[in-house]
Design a protein around this motif. Structure first.
Motif, mmCIF file in Angstrom:
data_model
loop_
_atom_site.group_PDB
_atom_site.id
_atom_site.type_symbol
_atom_site.label_atom_id
_atom_site.label_comp_id
_atom_site.label_asym_id
_atom_site.label_seq_id
_atom_site.Cartn_x
_atom_site.Cartn_y
_atom_site.Cartn_z
ATOM 1 N N SER A 131 46.429 40.385 32.543
ATOM 2 C CA SER A 131 45.151 40.969 32.140
ATOM 3 C C SER A 131 44.119 40.826 33.255
ATOM 4 N N ALA A 132 44.195 39.703 33.998
ATOM 5 C CA ALA A 132 43.281 39.536 35.124
ATOM 6 C C ALA A 132 43.553 40.598 36.182
ATOM 7 N N ASP A 157 44.755 43.592 35.572
ATOM 8 C CA ASP A 157 44.170 44.826 35.048
ATOM 9 C C ASP A 157 42.680 44.890 35.381
ATOM 10 N N ALA A 158 42.002 43.782 35.164
ATOM 11 C CA ALA A 158 40.554 43.757 35.404
ATOM 12 C C ALA A 158 40.254 43.981 36.881
ATOM 13 N N LEU A 159 41.097 43.397 37.726
ATOM 14 C CA LEU A 159 40.946 43.556 39.167
ATOM 15 C C LEU A 159 41.058 45.032 39.555
ATOM 16 N N VAL A 160 42.099 45.667 39.062
ATOM 17 C CA VAL A 160 42.341 47.073 39.378
ATOM 18 C C VAL A 160 41.229 47.955 38.812
ATOM 19 N N ALA A 161 40.752 47.582 37.628
ATOM 20 C CA ALA A 161 39.720 48.395 36.980
ATOM 21 C C ALA A 161 38.419 48.399 37.780
ATOM 22 N N ARG A 162 38.198 47.356 38.570
ATOM 23 C CA ARG A 162 36.961 47.287 39.356
ATOM 24 C C ARG A 162 37.022 48.121 40.625
ATOM 25 N N VAL A 163 38.186 48.642 40.956
ATOM 26 C CA VAL A 163 38.333 49.423 42.187
ATOM 27 C C VAL A 163 37.776 50.834 41.972
ATOM 28 N N PRO A 164 36.785 51.234 42.751
ATOM 29 C CA PRO A 164 36.177 52.553 42.566
ATOM 30 C C PRO A 164 37.188 53.700 42.569
ATOM 31 N N LEU A 165 38.222 53.571 43.388
ATOM 32 C CA LEU A 165 39.224 54.628 43.468
ATOM 33 C C LEU A 165 39.839 54.942 42.105
ATOM 34 N N PHE A 166 39.893 53.937 41.240
ATOM 35 C CA PHE A 166 40.529 54.128 39.932
ATOM 36 C C PHE A 166 39.513 54.195 38.804
ATOM 37 N N SER A 167 38.253 54.406 39.128
ATOM 38 C CA SER A 167 37.198 54.312 38.120
ATOM 39 C C SER A 167 37.315 55.392 37.050
ATOM 40 N N GLY A 168 37.998 56.497 37.333
ATOM 41 C CA GLY A 168 38.083 57.557 36.338
ATOM 42 C C GLY A 168 39.255 57.411 35.382
ATOM 43 N N LEU A 169 39.997 56.338 35.477
ATOM 44 C CA LEU A 169 41.236 56.227 34.706
ATOM 45 C C LEU A 169 41.053 55.455 33.397
ATOM 46 N N SER A 170 41.954 55.722 32.467
ATOM 47 C CA SER A 170 41.950 55.024 31.181
ATOM 48 C C SER A 170 42.565 53.633 31.328
ATOM 49 N N ALA A 171 42.409 52.823 30.294
ATOM 50 C CA ALA A 171 42.938 51.459 30.322
ATOM 51 C C ALA A 171 44.455 51.467 30.507
ATOM 52 N N GLU A 172 45.140 52.414 29.845
ATOM 53 C CA GLU A 172 46.591 52.472 30.008
ATOM 54 C C GLU A 172 46.987 52.812 31.438
ATOM 55 N N GLN A 173 46.261 53.768 32.001
ATOM 56 C CA GLN A 173 46.575 54.171 33.359
ATOM 57 C C GLN A 173 46.322 53.015 34.344
ATOM 58 N N ILE A 174 45.219 52.300 34.119
ATOM 59 C CA ILE A 174 44.922 51.112 34.933
ATOM 60 C C ILE A 174 46.077 50.121 34.822
ATOM 61 N N ILE A 223 49.064 51.104 36.863
ATOM 62 C CA ILE A 223 48.897 50.834 38.287
ATOM 63 C C ILE A 223 48.987 49.341 38.560
ATOM 64 N N ALA A 224 48.369 48.553 37.699
ATOM 65 C CA ALA A 224 48.389 47.097 37.884
ATOM 66 C C ALA A 224 49.822 46.572 37.949
ATOM 67 N N GLY A 225 50.706 47.239 37.231
ATOM 68 C CA GLY A 225 52.105 46.829 37.251
ATOM 69 C C GLY A 225 52.792 47.061 38.589
ATOM 70 N N ARG A 226 52.188 47.920 39.393
ATOM 71 C CA ARG A 226 52.792 48.286 40.673
ATOM 72 C C ARG A 226 52.158 47.563 41.851
ATOM 73 N N VAL A 227 51.198 46.712 41.540
ATOM 74 C CA VAL A 227 50.310 46.194 42.575
ATOM 75 C C VAL A 227 50.693 44.767 42.947
ATOM 76 N N ARG A 228 50.518 44.441 44.224
ATOM 77 C CA ARG A 228 50.819 43.078 44.651
ATOM 78 C C ARG A 228 49.607 42.500 45.365
ATOM 79 N N PRO A 229 48.818 41.686 44.682
ATOM 80 C CA PRO A 229 47.649 41.112 45.348
ATOM 81 C C PRO A 229 48.062 39.958 46.255
#
Lengths: 231, 231
Positions: free
Chosen positions: A12-13, A15-32, A35-41
């Motif tokens: 969930s953290a 998800d919150a990280l990804v949601a703060r990225v302007p590039l993804f600001s237009g996306l829904s929670a599911e879409q976020i 993407i979060a599932g594909r991301v490696r911080p």
DNA sequence: CGCCGCGTTGAACTCTCTCAACGTGTGTGG
DNA sequence: CCACACACGTTGAGAGAGTTCAACGCGGCG
């Protein structure tokens, strides 16, 4: 602040990280979430080279915290700082779009938390989510404008004007007449297309005129913006 | 060639015109036809200013034939040529994406056939047809790279190197060692960030070295590319 | 605490610009 | 069709802004 160097976010953290990225600001929670599932911080130490000229770079990098300096080295060996990216911004999009070897360098200026996104994934999002493509277009377009600004200033204004304009733009960005330079003076000099010596001399000159005050190597107070504007 | 100044295309010719635009290369015949219905082609005489700084510009312009010079004027009054666009390329996308008043100028260098596309229409296509957004992203990204090239060359290379590199890039573009400058020398000078006097002197110097030969004011033959490369 | 990189200051140099005059070609109007 | 005009291009001489090279002080990171 005691972060581990590695992936220490739960789902969930992230998800919150990804949601703060302007590039993804237009996306829904599911879409976020997708993407979060594909991301490696990753936590990256200060001074780390993310990529250099000649590297093939199959990742789009998103900066969550910290900052990254992007620069080029001309054939003559001269280094030019192109831009400095901060939290929420991305880099590496050029290789995504035209996958030639990169001709620029990127290095962290501070410890930074950076996400890596696979090119194939991003290309997929671009096609499926028009808002992602549109936001990226907005960003690249703004960068193009800013680079054109640098270009015409370099070709058309003298060193003093470029330096003064840069100080004024920092003051406007921070909303204050007193601020710290976001990068080392040698990088400011490179960004403005002058040598460190010239920058140093001009700033000393501004101080002598009573237009600014310098404290330490980074802090600058603007005392007379009107004169700076006319410089 | 006896063209009327106005819309002298019938519907199918207009479709063909639109289909040749790279921006729309990913679209189906029906989609092309839809866009063609929204398009207004115009013949524009040489030397026409399409827009200037401060103008609000609700159109994306697509160049079918001819060429357009895009330039800026710095506060000092210095004019800098940013780029020259030719057949198939578009301009005016900045206002589409961030609708602030434009700070650059565009003028036709030759009689040109130019289509106007409404911003609202284009924004609609961007959202509905990912390939349009993606192609635009590719284009803007390539422009950004080329502008960064100009910037780092201006900051890091001397006048001779920039001029030599420009000649070599023209030769590569045309695939021949003998070619005509696509723009007037004064515009070449502005593009390269030098005065016309300096350009003239350097070219004369190259000729003296036996590296190039000039015929008339536009034609240039490269005689010794290796030496130019080392300049 | 030590060291290396950054920043500052000085002096000489040089590349490019500026100003000026002259030549050239292109397009226009008589 | 020719003459003219104006913008473009070239060449020369001089001036100036910024760079280069060098030395030194300082401060922050290890």
């Amino acid at each position: 602040m005691g972060h581990h160097h590695g992936s220490d976010h739960d789902a969930s953290a992230l998800d919150a990280l990804v949601a703060r990225v302007p590039l993804f600001s237009g996306l829904s929670a599911e879409q976020i979430h997708e993407i979060a599932g594909r991301v490696r911080p990753r936590w990256v130490p200060r001074g780390t080279q993310l990529y250099g000229a000649g590297d093939v770079n199959p990742y789009l990098r998103i900066i969550h915290t910290g900052s990254v300096k992007v620069y080029r080295i001309a054939e003559s060996g001269h280094e030019t700082v192109i831009r400095v990216l901060g939290a929420g911004e991305f880099l590496g999009e050029k290789a995504l779009i035209s996958p030639r070897a990169s001709d620029h360098f990127a290095v962290t200026l501070a410890e930074s938390e950076i996400c890596l996104l696979n090119h194939d994934d991003i290309r997929d999002y671009l096609m499926r989510y028009p808002s992602v493509a549109y936001t990226m277009l907005e960003t690249i377009s703004a960068r193009l404008e800013s680079t054109e600004d640098q270009l015409s200033a370099l070709a058309g204004e003298d060193a003093g004007s470029r330096i003064a304009a840069y100080l004024l733009s920092l003051a406007e960005e921070y909303g204050r007449a007193s601020f710290e330079l976001p990068i080392a003076k040698k990088d400011v000099a490179s960004y403005l297309g002058v040598t460190p010596e010239t920058l140093s001399r001009r700033l000393a000159g501004f101080e002598e005129q009573g237009w600014i005050r310098q404290q330490g190597h980074r802090r600058i107070d603007l005392l007379d913006r009107e004169s700076l504007r006319r410089a």
